[in-house]
Design a protein around this motif. Structure first.
Motif, PDB file in Angstrom:
ATOM      1  N   THR A  41    -147.813 -10.847 -52.892  1.00  9.98           N
ATOM      2  CA  THR A  41    -147.001  -9.890 -53.639  1.00  9.98           C
ATOM      3  C   THR A  41    -147.566  -9.670 -55.037  1.00  9.98           C
ATOM      4  N   VAL A  42    -147.970 -10.764 -55.682  1.00  8.20           N
ATOM      5  CA  VAL A  42    -148.524 -10.683 -57.030  1.00  8.20           C
ATOM      6  C   VAL A  42    -149.942 -10.107 -56.994  1.00  8.20           C
ATOM      7  N   LEU A  96    -157.022 -12.155 -50.800  1.00 13.01           N
ATOM      8  CA  LEU A  96    -156.785 -12.295 -52.235  1.00 13.01           C
ATOM      9  C   LEU A  96    -158.075 -12.598 -52.993  1.00 13.01           C
ATOM     10  N   GLN A  97    -158.925 -13.431 -52.431  1.00 15.43           N
ATOM     11  CA  GLN A  97    -160.188 -13.746 -53.089  1.00 15.43           C
ATOM     12  C   GLN A  97    -161.081 -12.511 -53.164  1.00 15.43           C
ATOM     13  N   TYR A  98    -161.069 -11.702 -52.127  1.00 10.50           N
ATOM     14  CA  TYR A  98    -161.845 -10.464 -52.149  1.00 10.50           C
ATOM     15  C   TYR A  98    -161.324  -9.528 -53.238  1.00 10.50           C
ATOM     16  N   LEU A  99    -160.006  -9.397 -53.324  1.00 13.19           N
ATOM     17  CA  LEU A  99    -159.422  -8.528 -54.339  1.00 13.19           C
ATOM     18  C   LEU A  99    -159.762  -9.024 -55.748  1.00 13.19           C
ATOM     19  N   GLY A 130    -145.419  -5.655 -51.964  1.00 11.47           N
ATOM     20  CA  GLY A 130    -145.162  -5.727 -53.403  1.00 11.47           C
ATOM     21  C   GLY A 130    -144.922  -4.351 -53.969  1.00 11.47           C
ATOM     22  N   GLY A 131    -144.791  -4.309 -55.268  1.00 10.15           N
ATOM     23  CA  GLY A 131    -144.591  -3.044 -55.966  1.00 10.15           C
ATOM     24  C   GLY A 131    -145.910  -2.328 -56.166  1.00 10.15           C
ATOM     25  N   THR A 132    -145.881  -1.336 -57.017  1.00  9.93           N
ATOM     26  CA  THR A 132    -147.090  -0.565 -57.252  1.00  9.93           C
ATOM     27  C   THR A 132    -148.028  -1.246 -58.231  1.00  9.93           C
ATOM     28  N   GLY A 133    -147.567  -2.268 -58.906  1.00 10.62           N
ATOM     29  CA  GLY A 133    -148.381  -2.947 -59.890  1.00 10.62           C
ATOM     30  C   GLY A 133    -148.417  -2.218 -61.206  1.00 10.62           C
TER      31      GLY A 133
END
Length: 136
Positions: A41-42, A96-99, A130-133
């Motif tokens: 999500t984060v 997540l690591q790729y991002l 998650g949200g749009t960030g």
């Protein structure tokens, strides 16, 4: 005593205890699910260490192979859910690591990468619930 009936001790030792072991093993493997969901999500691993999940995959795979050779359904039932959960955990950590790698290196095909990175982060967050960030 009749040889065709099982006594209580045999039922407890051969079925109840192994069944409880299967439940506890699945619960132990499922423990990091909420942490990974929060990280997804984060959009970052943060302090979350995914290394144990790699070993969990190897451990469960080894025990599943052992259960096949020994024809033990309880060992399989205890480790097969853990194998699938660990694969999902590892896939999430890889994502997540790729991002994180893409955002820290300024990757992206367009321009300096800032716009594409923000769009990529927003798409990632939306895909993972998650949200749009966007904090503005």
């Amino acid at each position: 005593r009749n040889n065709n009936t099982m006594d209580t001790e045999e039922i407890i030792l051969e079925y109840v205890c192994p069944s409880m072991g299967c439940i506890m093993a699945a619960a132990m493997c499922a423990a990091p699910i909420t942490d990974l969901r929060q990280a997804l999500t984060v959009g970052t691993l943060g302090d979350l260490n995914p290394l144990p999940w790699v070993f969990l995959t190897g451990n469960c795979l080894g025990w599943c192979a052992y259960s096949y050779y020994t024809d033990d359904p309880f060992v399989l039932a205890a480790n097969l859910p853990g194998l699938f959960l660990s694969l999902w955990l590892n896939q999430g950590a890889i994502k997540l690591q790729y991002l994180e790698l893409r955002t820290t290196r300024g990757g992206g095909a367009a321009g300096n990468g800032n716009d594409s990175n923000q769009e990529e982060q927003e798409a990632f967050n939306l895909q993972n619930g998650g949200g749009t960030g966007d904090s503005s």
